[in-house]
Design a protein around this motif. Structure first.
Motif, short mmCIF file in Angstrom:
data_model
loop_
_atom_site.label_atom_id
_atom_site.label_comp_id
_atom_site.label_asym_id
_atom_site.label_seq_id
_atom_site.Cartn_x
_atom_site.Cartn_y
_atom_site.Cartn_z
N ALA A 19 120.04 35.06 65.06
CA ALA A 19 118.58 35.08 65.10
C ALA A 19 118.16 36.05 66.19
O ALA A 19 118.50 35.86 67.37
CB ALA A 19 118.02 33.68 65.39
N GLY A 20 117.47 37.11 65.81
CA GLY A 20 117.02 38.08 66.79
C GLY A 20 116.14 37.43 67.85
O GLY A 20 115.27 36.61 67.53
N ALA A 21 116.37 37.79 69.11
CA ALA A 21 115.65 37.11 70.21
C ALA A 21 115.24 38.08 71.31
O ALA A 21 115.10 37.69 72.47
CB ALA A 21 116.52 36.00 70.78
N ALA A 22 115.05 39.36 70.97
CA ALA A 22 114.66 40.33 71.97
C ALA A 22 113.29 39.98 72.56
O ALA A 22 112.34 39.75 71.81
CB ALA A 22 114.61 41.73 71.36
N PRO A 23 113.17 39.90 73.89
CA PRO A 23 111.87 39.60 74.50
C PRO A 23 110.82 40.63 74.11
O PRO A 23 111.12 41.80 73.91
CB PRO A 23 112.18 39.65 76.00
CG PRO A 23 113.65 39.40 76.10
CD PRO A 23 114.24 40.04 74.88
N GLU A 24 109.58 40.17 74.02
CA GLU A 24 108.50 41.07 73.63
C GLU A 24 108.15 42.05 74.74
O GLU A 24 107.78 43.20 74.49
CB GLU A 24 107.26 40.25 73.25
CG GLU A 24 107.43 39.41 72.00
CD GLU A 24 106.17 38.64 71.66
OE1 GLU A 24 105.18 38.78 72.41
OE2 GLU A 24 106.18 37.89 70.66
N ASP A 25 108.24 41.59 75.99
CA ASP A 25 107.85 42.43 77.12
C ASP A 25 109.02 42.60 78.09
O ASP A 25 109.88 41.73 78.20
CB ASP A 25 106.66 41.80 77.87
CG ASP A 25 105.46 41.59 76.96
OD1 ASP A 25 105.12 42.53 76.22
OD2 ASP A 25 104.89 40.48 76.99
N GLY A 26 108.99 43.71 78.81
CA GLY A 26 109.98 43.95 79.85
C GLY A 26 111.30 44.45 79.32
O GLY A 26 111.49 44.64 78.12
N GLU A 27 112.23 44.63 80.24
CA GLU A 27 113.55 45.16 79.89
C GLU A 27 114.38 44.10 79.17
O GLU A 27 114.28 42.91 79.47
CB GLU A 27 114.27 45.61 81.15
CG GLU A 27 115.58 46.34 80.90
CD GLU A 27 116.17 46.95 82.15
OE1 GLU A 27 117.33 47.42 82.08
OE2 GLU A 27 115.50 46.95 83.19
N ILE A 28 115.18 44.56 78.22
CA ILE A 28 116.08 43.67 77.49
C ILE A 28 117.44 43.65 78.18
O ILE A 28 118.06 44.69 78.37
CB ILE A 28 116.23 44.13 76.03
CG1 ILE A 28 114.89 44.01 75.30
CG2 ILE A 28 117.30 43.30 75.32
CD1 ILE A 28 114.90 44.58 73.91
N TYR A 29 117.87 42.47 78.58
CA TYR A 29 119.17 42.33 79.24
C TYR A 29 120.18 41.69 78.29
O TYR A 29 119.83 40.78 77.52
CB TYR A 29 119.04 41.47 80.50
CG TYR A 29 118.20 42.13 81.57
CD1 TYR A 29 118.76 43.05 82.44
CD2 TYR A 29 116.85 41.84 81.71
CE1 TYR A 29 118.01 43.66 83.43
CE2 TYR A 29 116.08 42.44 82.68
CZ TYR A 29 116.66 43.36 83.54
OH TYR A 29 115.91 43.97 84.50
N PRO A 30 121.42 42.15 78.33
CA PRO A 30 122.43 41.60 77.41
C PRO A 30 122.86 40.20 77.82
O PRO A 30 122.55 39.73 78.92
CB PRO A 30 123.59 42.59 77.57
CG PRO A 30 123.46 43.10 78.97
CD PRO A 30 121.97 43.18 79.21
N HIS A 31 123.58 39.57 76.94
CA HIS A 31 124.13 38.26 77.25
C HIS A 31 125.10 38.35 78.42
O HIS A 31 125.74 39.37 78.64
CB HIS A 31 124.85 37.70 76.01
CG HIS A 31 123.91 37.44 74.87
ND1 HIS A 31 123.71 36.19 74.34
CD2 HIS A 31 123.10 38.26 74.16
CE1 HIS A 31 122.83 36.25 73.36
NE2 HIS A 31 122.45 37.50 73.23
#
Length: 390
Positions: free
Chosen positions: A350-362
């Motif tokens: 299930a895609g869960a990329a945050p809407e705002d700010g930088e995307i950090y990996p698991h």
């Protein structure tokens, strides 16, 4: 399906609240005593059978419709990682040095609410749903093996799992048949030479020189021993050669990580590294202690069941799932692979990329998800369950 979606939507805030509570109270693999109790307590007074301490702290929940039919298992993990959280979230970890940096808090939250909903709706399907709440996904040998050994898959036809992914677009469900995630292995090499004075290398046998040669040469296994269409990675994560600047070391310890998209490729890498260690002894006149431990197998999605899962989610047209699409194989490893070795199984994202700010990996100290992914995961998995048992 409409009823399922509406019930899940009505309980979306409950999912989020549970996720945030679990995020505040993470526990490491094989130490999830409070989390396990929290999950078991959730099912008190609900119309289902609950078995605790399955494979140590695992929990098996059986939702029996009371009518004969098939049995499908759905799985969520609940352990955290030894990482100091740096998100600054108002519900950040209260357990210093421990963090839900992989989304297992989200998995447990959506699964609890989905299970609660399926209990309400069990008069509308036939057969059984087995809910697998699994500990210790992050640490070998993993929690899946113990739960399987304790019979969690007895009578089950298929297993379905879902993982939220911060690096994938929110609102989408991703799938792939065949090999999906790499298998993993750990190795340790101790090189024994002969120590001496830094001014007189001819009177010693420098273990650092031999170890450094291994570090660079071992990459030839991937570049020169694997078929270019095979996926394999060898990473040296630790080189312990600390000593005095003018003293030649007699011993160094090297630890590494191996990933491969098939178990056959992983076996090839093991064979080649073992041969390389023998060559290191012959070339440098050192002696070596070498251990190679297979952790998790490669995760294989059954093609037929995966096609069914993807088609079912597409046809359901859940309003919160924007698209269902194929993804590339993923480099990390996952002990869901053990279920897939026992039964035709499927693991989806299930895609869960945050809407705002930088995307950090698991596994990053600032890892975070878009909490809308909880509802997406619940709808996707719930849709398959209801269709399969109809």
């Amino acid at each position: 399906m409409n009823e399922l979606v509406q019930l899940l939507r009505d309980k979306e805030q409950d999912m989020i609240d549970i996720r945030r509570y679990l995020h505040e109270h993470p526990e490491l693999s094989f130490q999830e005593e409070k989390t396990s109790k929290y999950i078991a307590d959730f099912y008190k007074d609900k119309d289902c059978e609950v078995e605790t301490n399955v494979g140590q702290r695992g929990i098996k929940v059986t939702i029996d419709s009371g009518r004969p039919g098939k049995t499908i298992a759905i799985r969520a993990d609940f352990d955290a990682l030894p990482i100091k959280e740096e998100t600054g979230l108002p519900f950040a970890s209260k357990n210093d040095g421990v963090m839900h940096a992989c989304g297992h808090d989200a998995h447990t939250a959506y699964m609890l609410i989905l299970a609660d909903t399926l209990i309400e709706m069990k008069h509308q399907f036939k057969g059984k749903v087995i809910v697998i709440h699994q500990p210790a996904e992050e640490m070998p040998p993993g929690g899946a093996k113990g739960m399987i050994e304790d019979g969690v898959l007895d009578g089950v036809d298929h297993v379905l799992g879902a993982h939220v992914m911060s690096t994938m677009a929110s609102g989408k469900v991703y799938y792939r048949d065949g090999y999906l995630q790499t298998g993993r292995a750990y190795f340790k090499l101790v090189v024994h030479g002969k120590g001496g004075h830094g001014s007189s290398p001819h009177m010693a046998n420098d273990a650092i020189v031999a170890g450094a040669n291994f570090v660079t040469t071992v990459q030839n296994v991937v570049s020169r021993r694997l078929n270019p269409f095979e996926t394999g990675v060898v990473t040296i994560g630790s080189f312990d050669g600390k000593g005095q600047f003018n003293v030649i070391k007699d011993t160094v310890e090297i630890e590494g990580d191996v990933r491969a998209l098939t178990d056959e490729t992983k076996s090839t890498i093991q064979k080649e590294i073992t041969q390389m260690v023998k060559g290191l002894e012959a070339t440098f006149g050192v002696t070596c202690d070498f251990t190679f431990e297979n952790d998790y197998p490669a995760l294989y999605n059954d093609p037929e069941f995966t096609a069914y899962v993807a088609d079912t989610i597409k046809q359901a047209q859940c309003p919160d799932i924007e698209k269902v699409e194929i993804c590339e194989p993923q480099p990390p490893s996952e002990d869901f692979a053990y279920y897939a070795k026992e039964l035709p199984s499927t693991f989806i994202y299930a895609g869960a990329a945050p809407e705002d700010g930088e995307i950090y990996p698991h596994h990053h100290p600032k890892f975070n998800i878009n909490e809308s992914s909880l509802l997406v995961a619940a709808e996707a998995v719930g849709t398959v369950v209801l269709d399969y048992l109809s």
